[in-house]
Design a protein around this motif. Structure first.
Motif, PDB file in Angstrom:
ATOM      1  N   ILE A   1       0.838  -1.199   0.000  1.00  0.00           N
ATOM      2  CA  ILE A   1       0.000   0.000   0.000  1.00  0.00           C
ATOM      3  C   ILE A   1       0.872   1.247   0.000  1.00  0.00           C
ATOM      4  N   GLN A   2       1.890   1.262   0.847  1.00  0.00           N
ATOM      5  CA  GLN A   2       2.802   2.422   0.906  1.00  0.00           C
ATOM      6  C   GLN A   2       3.530   2.624  -0.418  1.00  0.00           C
ATOM      7  N   GLU A   3       3.976   1.513  -1.028  1.00  0.00           N
ATOM      8  CA  GLU A   3       4.671   1.610  -2.307  1.00  0.00           C
ATOM      9  C   GLU A   3       3.739   2.161  -3.393  1.00  0.00           C
ATOM     10  N   VAL A   4       2.486   1.673  -3.408  1.00  0.00           N
ATOM     11  CA  VAL A   4       1.523   2.153  -4.404  1.00  0.00           C
ATOM     12  C   VAL A   4       1.215   3.630  -4.168  1.00  0.00           C
ATOM     13  N   ARG A   5       1.041   4.008  -2.887  1.00  0.00           N
ATOM     14  CA  ARG A   5       0.792   5.424  -2.584  1.00  0.00           C
ATOM     15  C   ARG A   5       1.964   6.289  -3.033  1.00  0.00           C
ATOM     16  N   GLN A   6       3.181   5.819  -2.766  1.00  0.00           N
ATOM     17  CA  GLN A   6       4.375   6.567  -3.173  1.00  0.00           C
ATOM     18  C   GLN A   6       4.443   6.647  -4.703  1.00  0.00           C
TER      19      GLN A   6
END
Length: 185
Positions: A41-46
């Motif tokens: 999720i963090q990678e996709v948000r970034q």
């Protein structure tokens, strides 16, 4: 045993320990999966944030380049208008010079015609004979110069060139848009 036959029994201590161990392993797997998903999720948000930033930069750069292109086209438009105006001024000046010369010739011919008319009514034969030779010679040349004013000087050529330029720009833009679109996909 017969009376308690249908009841559940409490598992033995070793069975319970195995189940607790299984439960603990399952919980560990679940926690690791949650951590992986949260990291995803963090990678996709970034990635979304980076994509938005990159897209904004590309739009700003595109806006700047198109603004420069528009200014360049406006400058070229002014240059072409200046060329047209200069050509118009030169042709109008030439035509006005020709017009002035023709008007002077017509005025001289009318004066001569009036003098001839007056001479035709004179009864003084000596005056008639003295004046006639000079009045019979027409001023200027008998052959009129080509009295044409080119109304389409080279403006049709200019219009054609500008139309061709427009077509070329549209063709280039179409090709580039397709290339940009294919790069994006």
């Amino acid at each position: 045993m017969g009376v308690h036959k249908g009841h559940d029994t409490v598992p033995a201590e070793s069975e319970r320990t195995d189940r607790q161990r299984q439960l603990g392993e399952t919980q560990q797997k679940s926690k690791r999966r949650i951590q992986k998903r949260e990291k995803g999720i963090q990678e996709v948000r970034q990635a979304v944030k980076s994509l938005k930033h990159s897209a904004q930069g590309a739009m700003e750069g595109s806006e700047r380049i198109f603004t420069e292109l528009i200014h360049s086209i406006e400058r070229r438009h002014s240059e072409v208008n200046g060329i047209i105006r200069a050509q118009e001024k030169a042709e109008v000046s030439r035509a006005e010079g020709l017009l002035k010369r023709l008007e002077q010739e017509v005025a001289a011919l009318k004066r001569r015609d009036a003098e001839l008319e007056q001479l035709s009514h004179t009864e003084d034969h000596i005056h008639f004979l003295q004046s006639l030779p000079s009045l019979c010679v027409l001023p200027g040349s008998e052959d009129l110069p080509s009295i044409t004013v080119n109304q389409h000087v080279s403006f049709e050529g200019v219009k054609k060139s500008v139309s061709e330029l427009k077509k070329q720009l549209e063709d280039i833009c179409s090709v580039e848009i397709v290339m940009i679109s294919s790069q994006m996909t």
